[in-house]
Design an enzyme around this catalytic site. Structure first.
Site, PDB file in Angstrom:
ATOM      1  CD  GLU A  92      -2.788  -1.336   2.342  1.00  0.00           C
ATOM      2  OE1 GLU A  92      -3.977  -1.649   2.237  1.00  0.00           O
ATOM      3  OE2 GLU A  92      -2.213  -1.252   3.434  1.00  0.00           O
ATOM      4  CB  CYS A 107       2.854   7.523   3.367  1.00  0.00           C
ATOM      5  SG  CYS A 107       3.278   6.289   4.592  1.00  0.00           S
ATOM      6  CB  CYS A 114       6.787  -5.385   8.923  1.00  0.00           C
ATOM      7  SG  CYS A 114       8.102  -4.600   9.885  1.00  0.00           S
ATOM      8  CB  CYS A 118       5.560  -2.873  16.464  1.00  0.00           C
ATOM      9  SG  CYS A 118       7.239  -2.461  15.957  1.00  0.00           S
ATOM     10  CB  CYS A 121       2.329  -2.046  13.805  1.00  0.00           C
ATOM     11  SG  CYS A 121       2.499  -1.810  12.020  1.00  0.00           S
ATOM     12  CB  CYS A 334       0.280   5.898  11.804  1.00  0.00           C
ATOM     13  SG  CYS A 334       0.960   7.397  11.182  1.00  0.00           S
TER      14      CYS A 334
HETATM   15  N1  SAH Z   1       8.489   0.535  10.100  1.00  0.00           N
HETATM   16  C1  SAH Z   1       8.805   1.890  10.280  1.00  0.00           C
HETATM   17  C2  SAH Z   1       7.994   2.822   9.425  1.00  0.00           C
HETATM   18  C3  SAH Z   1       6.537   2.502   9.210  1.00  0.00           C
HETATM   19  S1  SAH Z   1       5.388   2.754  10.475  1.00  0.00           S
HETATM   20  C4  SAH Z   1       8.669   2.280  11.730  1.00  0.00           C
HETATM   21  O1  SAH Z   1       8.137   1.506  12.498  1.00  0.00           O
HETATM   22  O2  SAH Z   1       9.148   3.343  12.083  1.00  0.00           O
HETATM   23  C5  SAH Z   1       5.094   4.520  10.559  1.00  0.00           C
HETATM   24  C6  SAH Z   1       4.761   4.991  11.973  1.00  0.00           C
HETATM   25  O3  SAH Z   1       3.431   4.568  12.366  1.00  0.00           O
HETATM   26  C7  SAH Z   1       5.720   4.422  13.010  1.00  0.00           C
HETATM   27  O4  SAH Z   1       6.126   5.404  13.926  1.00  0.00           O
HETATM   28  C8  SAH Z   1       4.854   3.380  13.656  1.00  0.00           C
HETATM   29  O5  SAH Z   1       5.347   3.038  14.905  1.00  0.00           O
HETATM   30  C9  SAH Z   1       3.505   4.057  13.678  1.00  0.00           C
HETATM   31  N2  SAH Z   1       2.394   3.148  13.967  1.00  0.00           N
HETATM   32  C10 SAH Z   1       2.349   1.820  13.771  1.00  0.00           C
HETATM   33  N3  SAH Z   1       1.152   1.313  14.199  1.00  0.00           N
HETATM   34  C11 SAH Z   1       0.439   2.364  14.687  1.00  0.00           C
HETATM   35  C12 SAH Z   1      -0.876   2.491  15.253  1.00  0.00           C
HETATM   36  N4  SAH Z   1      -1.687   1.451  15.405  1.00  0.00           N
HETATM   37  N5  SAH Z   1      -1.272   3.725  15.613  1.00  0.00           N
HETATM   38  C13 SAH Z   1      -0.480   4.804  15.427  1.00  0.00           C
HETATM   39  N6  SAH Z   1       0.748   4.738  14.897  1.00  0.00           N
HETATM   40  C14 SAH Z   1       1.219   3.539  14.522  1.00  0.00           C
HETATM   41 FE1  SF4 Z   2       7.069  -2.942  11.167  1.00  0.00          FE
HETATM   42 FE2  SF4 Z   2       4.818  -1.803  11.961  1.00  0.00          FE
HETATM   43 FE3  SF4 Z   2       6.841  -2.062  13.679  1.00  0.00          FE
HETATM   44 FE4  SF4 Z   2       7.037  -0.292  11.657  1.00  0.00          FE
HETATM   45  S1  SF4 Z   2       5.597  -0.212  13.366  1.00  0.00           S
HETATM   46  S2  SF4 Z   2       8.590  -1.776  12.346  1.00  0.00           S
HETATM   47  S3  SF4 Z   2       5.891  -1.393  10.073  1.00  0.00           S
HETATM   48  S4  SF4 Z   2       5.683  -3.738  12.737  1.00  0.00           S
END
Ligand code: SAH
Ligand code: SF4
Length: 343
Positions: A92, A107, A114, A118, A121, A334
Site C-alpha cells: 500500500e 507515504c 514486516c 510491533c 501495528c 499510521c
Molecule cells: N516501520 C517503520 C515505518 C513505518 S510505520 C517504523 O516503524 O518506524 C510509521 C509509523 O506509524 C511508526 O512510527 C509506527 O510506529 C507508527 N504506527 C504503527 N502502528 C500504529 C498504530 N496502530 N497507531 C499509530 N501509529 C502507529
Molecule cells: Fe514494522 Fe509496523 Fe513495527 Fe514499523 S511499526 S517496524 S511497520 S511492525
C-alpha cells in the site's frame, strides 16, 4: 518476450539503452522527461517522440512493471493505493493532501509485510513476504502522479515494512527519487523502529534524509512490552546512535511517540521522556494510537491526557506536534496498512 521496464533506469542507463536501439541521445532525454517529469501514462502520450520509435517502445518496453489494483479515497482527500507487483504481491501507498499547505506527501511502503512484530501495528500481523526493490518503491510515487496528474513534493518512508531491514534498496530509492523525480533530500523522511547499526551507516551516506525514530516508550520496560526490537537493540544503544547521528549530520531527528491510553501517556512517562531526550537534538511527533484489529487491548489516549503530555514536553523546550490522523476511514492511518488483498 519480456518487456524492458524503463523506469528502472537511471538517466545514464536509459541513454545507453536508447542509443543502443540506434536513436540519438536527445531521444532518451525526451523519454526520461516524459516518465519522470510529465507523468506520461503510455508511450503514445510522448507526442514529440516520432511514431516509428513509439511503435518500437510499445512492442519492446513498458514504463512500469506494476499497477494500481485498487484506490480508496478518504473523506479528507487522502488516497490509499493498493499496488500490485509482477509476482502478484501487493503493497500500500498513501497520498496525503493537506488543504492548507502546498505540500503533497506520499507515504511509501518498502516491504510486503514486516518482520519487526510491533504489538500496536497491523503491518506485521500477516508476517513478512519480501523486500521491495528500489524501483518498486519509486513506482508507488510514479503511479500516484500518473493517477492524479499532480506533482508529489514530499516522501515519507512510513508505509508497510521496516526501511532499515531493506537498507540497500532504500538508499537506491532515495537516489532515484532525488535525481529522477527532483525531490530534495530535505523533503524525504525515513522512519525506523531502531535498527541501530543502520543509523550509523545512514549518517555516512551521500544523501541523508530526515531520520524519524519510532521510540514509543520512555524506558526499556515499556518499550520491551510493545516492540520486540528492544530485545535486540535496547533504548540506551539507540540513544547513543542518535547522539552520534546528530553529531555527524547536524540534523534534527524526529522522535515518533505513539500515545497509548494508560500505557505510555502518563505524567511520569512524559518526565522520563524529557530526561531521555535531553541530549538529543530533536522534534517530537506524538501519534494518537489508531486501533487495529488485534487481540491486544490497547486504548486510544484521551484528548486531555494527550494535550497534557504535549505541554509537559513543550515546557522543557521541545518542539512537539500531534500527528494529524489521515484517512482513518479507509484504514490508511499510521499502523493500519495491512495490504488486505495479500491474505
Ligand atoms: N516501520 C517503520 C515505518 C513505518 S510505520 C517504523 O516503524 O518506524 C510509521 C509509523 O506509524 C511508526 O512510527 C509506527 O510506529 C507508527 N504506527 C504503527 N502502528 C500504529 C498504530 N496502530 N497507531 C499509530 N501509529 C502507529
Ligand atoms: Fe514494522 Fe509496523 Fe513495527 Fe514499523 S511499526 S517496524 S511497520 S511492525
Amino acid at each position: 518476450m519480456k518487456k524492458v521496464t524503463l523506469s528502472k533506469f537511471s538517466k545514464e542507463e536509459l541513454c545507453d539503452y536508447i542509443v543502443k536501439q540506434g536513436e540519438m541521445k536527445f531521444r532518451a532525454e525526451q523519454i526520461h522527461s516524459w516518465i519522470w517529469a510529465k507523468n506520461a501514462k503510455s508511450f503514445d502520450d510522448m507526442t514529440d517522440v516520432k511514431k516509428e520509435f513509439r511503435a518500437f517502445l510499445n512492442e519492446n518496453c513498458q514504463i512500469l512493471d506494476c499497477r494500481i489494483k485498487t484506490r480508496q479515497i478518504s473523506s479528507d482527500g487522502t488516497i490509499k493505493y493498493l499496488i500490485e507487483y509482477k509476482d502478484g504481491l501487493c503493497a500500500e501507498a498513501v497520498l496525503m493532501r493537506f488543504d492548507n499547505r502546498s505540500n503533497l506527501s506520499m507515504c511509501v511502503s518498502c516491504q510486503v509485510g514486516c518482520k519487526m512484530g510491533c504489538k500496536f501495528c497491523a503491518t506485521g500481523k500477516n508476517g513478512f513476504k519480501r523486500n521491495l526493490e528500489a524501483n518498486e518503491i519509486v513506482s508507488q510515487i510514479l503511479l500516484a502522479q500518473m493517477d492524479t496528474d499532480l506533482k508529489i513534493t514530499n516522501v515519507v518512508f512510513m508505509g508497510q515494512g521496516e526501511p532499515f531491514d531493506n537498507f540497500e534498496n532504500i538508499k537506491k530509492a532515495i537516489e532515484l527519487i532525488n535525481k529522477n523525480l527532483q525531490i530534495s533530500i530535505r523533503r524525504m523522511t525515513v522512519s525506523t523502529s531502531g535498527i541501530v547499526p543502520k543509523i550509523y551507516e545512514l549518517a555516512q551516506n551521500d544523501l541523508i534524509p530526515t531520520l524519524a525514530i519510532s521510540l514509543h516508550a520512555p524506558n526499556h520496560q515499556i518499550r520491551e512490552k510493545i516492540m520486540p526490537i528492544e530485545k535486540k537493540y535496547n533504548i540506551e544503544e539507540l540513544k547513543k546512535a542518535l547522539i552520534e547521528f546528530n553529531k555527524i549530520t547536524k540534523d534534527r531527528i524526529t522522535i515518533e511517540y505513539i500515545l497509548i491510553g494508560g500505557l505510555n501517556d502518563t505524567k511520569e512517562c512524559a518526565f522520563e521522556l524529557i530526561d531521555f531526550l535531553k541530549d538529543i537534538k530533536c522534534n517530537i511527533n506524538l501519534i494518537p494510537y489508531n486501533p487495529i484489529n488485534s487481540d491486544i487491548d490497547f486504548k486510544k489516549p484521551n484528548k486531555k491526557d494527550m494535550l497534557k503530555f504535549k505541554y509537559l514536553l513543550e515546557a522543557f523546550g521541545k518542539k512537539v506536534t500531534i500527528r494529524l490522523e489521515r484517512g482513518a476511514d479507509i484504514d490508511a492511518a499510521c499502523g493500519q496498512l495491512a495490504g488486505k488483498l495479500n491474505n
